[in-house]
Design a protein around this motif. Structure first.
Motif, PDB file in Angstrom:
ATOM      1  N   THR A 194       0.809  -1.224   0.000  1.00  0.00           N
ATOM      2  CA  THR A 194       0.000   0.000   0.000  1.00  0.00           C
ATOM      3  C   THR A 194       0.838   1.269   0.000  1.00  0.00           C
ATOM      4  O   THR A 194       0.314   2.352  -0.282  1.00  0.00           O
ATOM      5  CB  THR A 194      -0.932   0.013   1.225  1.00  0.00           C
ATOM      6  OG1 THR A 194      -0.142  -0.165   2.422  1.00  0.00           O
ATOM      7  CG2 THR A 194      -1.958  -1.106   1.135  1.00  0.00           C
ATOM      8  N   ASP A 231       2.804   3.571  -5.090  1.00  0.00           N
ATOM      9  CA  ASP A 231       1.715   3.810  -6.043  1.00  0.00           C
ATOM     10  C   ASP A 231       1.777   2.849  -7.225  1.00  0.00           C
ATOM     11  O   ASP A 231       0.743   2.493  -7.789  1.00  0.00           O
ATOM     12  CB  ASP A 231       1.775   5.253  -6.567  1.00  0.00           C
ATOM     13  CG  ASP A 231       1.477   6.256  -5.470  1.00  0.00           C
ATOM     14  OD1 ASP A 231       0.721   5.898  -4.546  1.00  0.00           O
ATOM     15  OD2 ASP A 231       2.008   7.379  -5.525  1.00  0.00           O
ATOM     16  N   THR A 263      -5.738  -4.663  -5.560  1.00  0.00           N
ATOM     17  CA  THR A 263      -6.388  -3.382  -5.292  1.00  0.00           C
ATOM     18  C   THR A 263      -5.473  -2.218  -5.624  1.00  0.00           C
ATOM     19  O   THR A 263      -5.870  -1.244  -6.261  1.00  0.00           O
ATOM     20  CB  THR A 263      -6.809  -3.298  -3.812  1.00  0.00           C
ATOM     21  OG1 THR A 263      -7.719  -4.361  -3.520  1.00  0.00           O
ATOM     22  CG2 THR A 263      -7.481  -1.970  -3.509  1.00  0.00           C
ATOM     23  N   ASN A 264      -4.214  -2.328  -5.179  1.00  0.00           N
ATOM     24  CA  ASN A 264      -3.252  -1.260  -5.442  1.00  0.00           C
ATOM     25  C   ASN A 264      -2.912  -1.168  -6.930  1.00  0.00           C
ATOM     26  O   ASN A 264      -2.784  -0.073  -7.486  1.00  0.00           O
ATOM     27  CB  ASN A 264      -1.986  -1.507  -4.621  1.00  0.00           C
ATOM     28  CG  ASN A 264      -1.070  -0.299  -4.581  1.00  0.00           C
ATOM     29  OD1 ASN A 264      -1.525   0.820  -4.354  1.00  0.00           O
ATOM     30  ND2 ASN A 264       0.206  -0.504  -4.810  1.00  0.00           N
ATOM     31  N   ARG A 302      -5.506   0.662  -9.276  1.00  0.00           N
ATOM     32  CA  ARG A 302      -5.800   2.077  -9.072  1.00  0.00           C
ATOM     33  C   ARG A 302      -5.368   2.900 -10.279  1.00  0.00           C
ATOM     34  O   ARG A 302      -5.923   3.969 -10.526  1.00  0.00           O
ATOM     35  CB  ARG A 302      -5.087   2.590  -7.822  1.00  0.00           C
ATOM     36  CG  ARG A 302      -5.683   2.075  -6.511  1.00  0.00           C
ATOM     37  CD  ARG A 302      -4.865   2.524  -5.328  1.00  0.00           C
ATOM     38  NE  ARG A 302      -5.403   1.995  -4.074  1.00  0.00           N
ATOM     39  CZ  ARG A 302      -4.759   2.039  -2.923  1.00  0.00           C
ATOM     40  NH1 ARG A 302      -3.551   2.593  -2.853  1.00  0.00           N
ATOM     41  NH2 ARG A 302      -5.302   1.541  -1.821  1.00  0.00           N
ATOM     42  N   ASN A 303      -4.372   2.429 -10.997  1.00  0.00           N
ATOM     43  CA  ASN A 303      -3.882   3.156 -12.170  1.00  0.00           C
ATOM     44  C   ASN A 303      -4.817   2.941 -13.350  1.00  0.00           C
ATOM     45  O   ASN A 303      -5.630   2.010 -13.385  1.00  0.00           O
ATOM     46  CB  ASN A 303      -2.468   2.689 -12.523  1.00  0.00           C
ATOM     47  CG  ASN A 303      -1.490   2.922 -11.378  1.00  0.00           C
ATOM     48  OD1 ASN A 303      -1.593   3.920 -10.669  1.00  0.00           O
ATOM     49  ND2 ASN A 303      -0.557   2.008 -11.197  1.00  0.00           N
TER      50      ASN A 303
END
Length: 946
Positions: free
Chosen positions: A538, A541, A573-574, A577-578
């Protein structure tokens, strides 16, 4: 039967709303005009544009702030805190069903004979004579009976509740001596520490009775101070009253209570009862804090460490009720506790009163009392500096001693309650304090962990980061147990990441992997490892940086079970995000992560797989191979094989394949084989989806893509499959679905009818092959209700009428796909087929309406059918008669005042070939319905005949 001719372009121009260009949104506050009412300007509010700051008033927070205003008595807040703490205390220690109780306590506590067993002594518990039950409270000689008894938990608790009720009843009947005697009996129970893990629950229940007695005594003495015996009001005591304002009789009553309690022979009950009424000292003297110090000294006479710890616990609670009190008693209590704990830690064998258990159990039972004491010590922020000096931690909050060993368990709660700024400004000193405090009363690794958590709270105030982290890593490395090592590092990994300490991070990951390879990882160790890995994931990025960390992927491979699944979900999940995931290495690693998640999740439970499936779907949606469309389709094929248990995901794969095909069409790659490959992928994937409804939607979507690509034969095959889905959609395992599901399928069937306008008629099977298949489906399925049947028939009638036009309202975009308006223009056989089909549709429609069991719905279906006929067909005499019968049905079902009925009659009248000059007298109708059936229509001047 003749269809109406329609000009769709002209209709669009007539019915389209005029459009005006604007520079801003018409609902914006800057562009919209204000609405004025009663000379007050009210700005228009658009809920879709979000709430303004004026609307978002913290109503709930304001109410809470008003409820707990600053001027509220501190005792009320302390009472709430005490109640909350006690609830957690009872949940903290699981109580066995059967409890060991000393024989003496059982004998005085249970006056009736119990079905209990003797552990050491062999004498059974007999019934206590009635004449001795009152004297037993002060008869300490009876404690000579040896042995332990077994009683049930429920039996013990029920007896306590009975005693509480007896105390209340005695008090209300003015028998206060009995209330006191019974309260003493309850207090004597706290002498028995052999109950072990039940002792905290016993303490909560017993002190609840003590508090109740104290409140009743306080209320009685205050009443005597404010009222005379005859009820005359003497005075009105304020909350901050002084002793000199109390009348003699009230003081005598108060003195009598303290003297009665002072005559109790046993020390512990005497302390508890005096603490229960301790606030009553305010009626006797203004300076009563000396008595609190005396009570602290008295508790030192209790030999049993568990009983003395909880007695101090109650003393601190009672002191919180006082309007003003010095914190000196708290410091003394924790110092006394420290001495007792040192003795316990130094003991080889535990010999503490009648407590049965080992050292760790004893300390764990004492732990809540230490926690509450420390919480009270640092409750007032203004006294932190004074408390630090009194506890001999240092000269001030900025000068702590780091070389004086403390008992580990006391140090833990000291760290927990110390203000964050104090911990951050003395990080190295406190770290040294933890280093030199390593007794078994508390795991030292948890003190390192607590320090790390406090430092993270005040991360911006921490100045000695490098030195602290280096010492912590050294201390953690010395821990031989993997779980302790991971728990320490877990608390400091956030600090390391925050300050970008790459060297320390690399060293930690290397050490973790080396230890994982040499040891079998337990569940507790996996939990700590999971926390560390999740924090790594987390923090960054871009997952590319995470995967590039040394040993990260290796550590992930070692993990298993639910911990691995949780980490995989955080990774996905991470990563999603992009906007896109296009790095081939990252795609490959994420694919492996998703596959691991798929293999570890039990998809037999919906609650387990929903989030996992959603994350995998998001990952697939974010993957982008750029112009390499073939490579992306190969990726979808791999996903279908890897995630075979995710049924919802297969639907997403079909959507993705269709998007690839559309993308190829838009980019004009002329790669017809690639589009065929996408369609073939869908044809293989769709049957694997268990829901026939979803299959139908996907077949229709893929057929549309095929049509846009000019692949008419593929489109025909997909439509055949869609119709087959309609045949199976309601019957699953031989069970009939609900009407609500049926209405959904009616909607899908209408969608199919709309799509059929794009599809060229099949020259081999007939232009109306699909509509006829739908018509046959209606006849073959008994589960279709009359309402559903009529609405599908109306759609088929609309489709037939549209096919009969010289120009269709829309066409497929591909130049090779020729619409039926050009393919069959002027073909007599085509027109005859349409007419024949419409006749069958009309007859089925008329036959289905009377079968509807609901009278109201039957009337609405008649009107809906009548509107369809008048909209799509030219109303000649034959159809006029049909419409008249339908309206008769509607009138009988709905009544003549129904608005839908009136509007339908008006509409049908306009479509009728009879002109206004040919209208017949309403009273002399030869056909249609007469005035008896619908007098309202004649009254309003409506023409009843068609």
């Amino acid at each position: 039967m003749e269809f109406k001719a329609r000009d769709y372009r002209a209709e669009e121009e007539v019915y389209s709303l005029p459009r005006v260009s604007v520079s801003s949104h018409p609902l914006c506050s800057s562009s919209s005009s204000s609405l004025t009412q009663d000379h007050v300007s009210i700005e228009f509010f658009d809920p879709l544009r979000g709430l303004s700051t004026e609307v978002l008033e913290p109503v709930e927070e304001t109410a809470v702030a008003e409820k707990h205003h600053v001027g509220q008595p501190t005792s009320h807040l302390s009472s709430k805190e005490w109640t909350s703490f006690n609830k957690l205390l009872m949940q903290r220690f699981p109580v066995p069903k059967m409890i060991s109780v000393s024989a003496f306590i059982t004998w005085i506590f249970f006056p009736l004979q119990l079905s209990s067993k003797t552990i050491k002594g062999k004498k059974a518990i007999g019934e206590i004579p009635a004449n001795k039950q009152s004297d037993e409270l002060y008869d300490s000689e009876k404690s000579t009976e040896k042995g332990l008894k077994i009683v049930s938990q429920q039996e013990y608790i029920s007896r306590l509740h009975e005693l509480k009720d007896e105390i209340t009843r005695s008090w209300r009947s003015d028998d206060r001596v009995t209330s006191l005697k019974l309260s003493i009996k309850v207090a004597r129970l706290l002498m028995d520490t052999c109950v072990g893990q039940f002792y905290p629950t016993l303490f909560v229940l017993a002190t609840d009775i003590m508090d109740m007695l104290g409140d009743m005594v306080w209320a009685r003495i205050r009443e005597k101070a404010e009222f005379a015996d005859d009820g005359t009001k003497i005075c009105n005591l304020s909350d901050d009253f002084e002793a000199n304002s109390i009348c003699f009789e009230a003081k005598e009553t108060c003195n009598n209570w303290f003297r009665k309690i002072a005559s109790i022979p046993e020390l512990l009950p005497r302390i508890y009862l005096e603490l229960a009424i301790f606030p009553c000292w305010r009626f006797l003297r203004n300076d009563f804090m000396g008595h609190l110090t005396r009570m602290v000294m008295m508790i030192r006479g209790i030999a049993d460490p568990l009983a003395s710890a909880y007695c101090r616990f109650f003393l601190i609670h009672c002191a919180q009720k006082l309007p003003e009190h010095d914190a000196g008693h708290l410091v003394t209590c924790i110092s006394d506790q420290k001495i007792i704990l040192r003795q316990i830690v130094s003991m080889k064998e535990i010999k503490c009163g009648n407590f049965l258990g080992d050292h760790k159990l004893l300390i764990s039972l004492m732990e809540p009392t230490i926690e509450y004491t420390m919480r009270c010590i640092f409750k007032d922020p203004n006294q932190v500096a004074d408390m630090i000096v009194r506890l001999e931690l240092g000269k001030s909050p900025l000068e702590l001693h780091g070389n004086v060993p403390w008992i580990s368990i006391i140090l833990h709660y000291l760290l927990k309650e110390l203000p964050t700024e104090v911990v951050c400004s003395n990080a190295l000193e406190i770290l040294h304090l933890v280093d030199c405090s390593s007794d078994f009363s508390f795991d030292q690794c948890l003190n390192y962990r607590m320090l790390g958590l406090k430092l993270w709270e005040g991360i911006d105030q921490l100045n000695t980061v490098d030195a602290v982290v280096d010492e912590v890593i050294q201390a953690a490395t010395k821990r031989k147990i993997l779980d302790e090592y991971l728990k320490i590092l877990d608390a400091y990994i956030d600090i390391i990441l925050h300050y970008n300490m790459d060297r320390s991070l690399s060293s930690i990951l290397s050490e973790i992997f080396e230890r994982l390879c040499n040891e079998v990882v337990t569940e507790d160790e996996l939990a700590s490892l999971q926390s560390i890995v999740v924090k790594l994931v987390t923090h960054f990025d871009d997952m590319k940086y995470v995967f590039d960390l040394n040993y990260f992927v290796d550590i992930l491979d070692v993990m298993h079970g639910s911990s691995r699944s949780i980490v995989c979900m955080h990774i996905l999940t991470n990563a999603t995000r992009n906007d896109r995931i296009d790095d081939p290495t990252t795609v490959k690693l994420l694919f492996d992560v998703a596959q691991s998640l798929h293999d570890n999740v039990d998809f037999s439970y919906m609650s387990d797989n929903q989030q996992a499936e959603r994350l995998v779907a998001r990952f697939i949606d974010k993957v982008d191979h750029g112009m390499e469309l073939d490579r992306h389709l190969t990726f979808l094929v791999e996903c279908r094989g890897a995630f075979s248990s995710m049924n919802d995901l297969k639907e997403i794969l079909v959507h993705s394949s269709n998007l690839l095909a559309i993308r190829a069409l838009k980019e004009k790659t002329n790669n017809l084989n690639f589009i065929k490959s996408c369609i073939t992928f869908n044809e293989v994937t769709i049957p694997c989806i268990p829901s026939y409804t979803r299959q139908f939607i996907l077949y229709l979507e893929t057929a549309e893509v095929s049509l846009f690509g000019g692949l008419i034969s593929h489109s025909d095959g997909l439509l055949d499959s869609a119709v087959c889905c309609l045949q199976n959609v309601y019957l699953v395992d031989g069970l009939k679905k609900s009407n609500e599901d049926g209405d959904g399928i009616v909607s899908l069937t209408r969608k199919l009818c709309s799509f059929m306008l794009l599809v060229p008629g099949n020259l081999e099977q007939g232009a109306m092959y699909i509509p006829k298949s739908i018509l046959s489906l209606l006849d073959s399925q008994s589960w279709i209700t009359p309402k559903q049947r009529v609405r599908v028939l109306c759609s088929l009638l609309s489709l037939s009428a549209t096919f009969a036009q010289n120009e269709l309202p829309y066409h497929a975009v591909h130049e090779e796909v020729i619409g039926n308006d050009r393919l069959f223009l002027g073909d007599a056989m085509y027109s005859q087929e349409l007419g024949s089909l419409s006749t069958v549709i009309l007859n089925n429609m008329i036959d289905a309406i009377p079968q509807e069991p609901s009278q109201v719905m039957r009337g609405k279906l008649a009107l809906e059918s009548c509107n369809s006929i008048a909209s799509f067909l030219k109303v000649d005499d034959e159809l006029s008669s049909v419409c008249s019968k339908l309206i008769e049905t509607a009138v009988s079902c709905l009544g003549g005042n129904d608005k839908y009925l009136k509007s339908t009659i008006n509409f049908v009248n306009k479509q009728s070939p009879i002109s206004a000059g040919e209208e017949r007298d309403a009273g002399k109708l030869s056909r249609g319905f007469g005035t008896k059936e619908c007098p309202e229509i004649v009254k309003e001047g409506l023409r009843p005949t068609l």
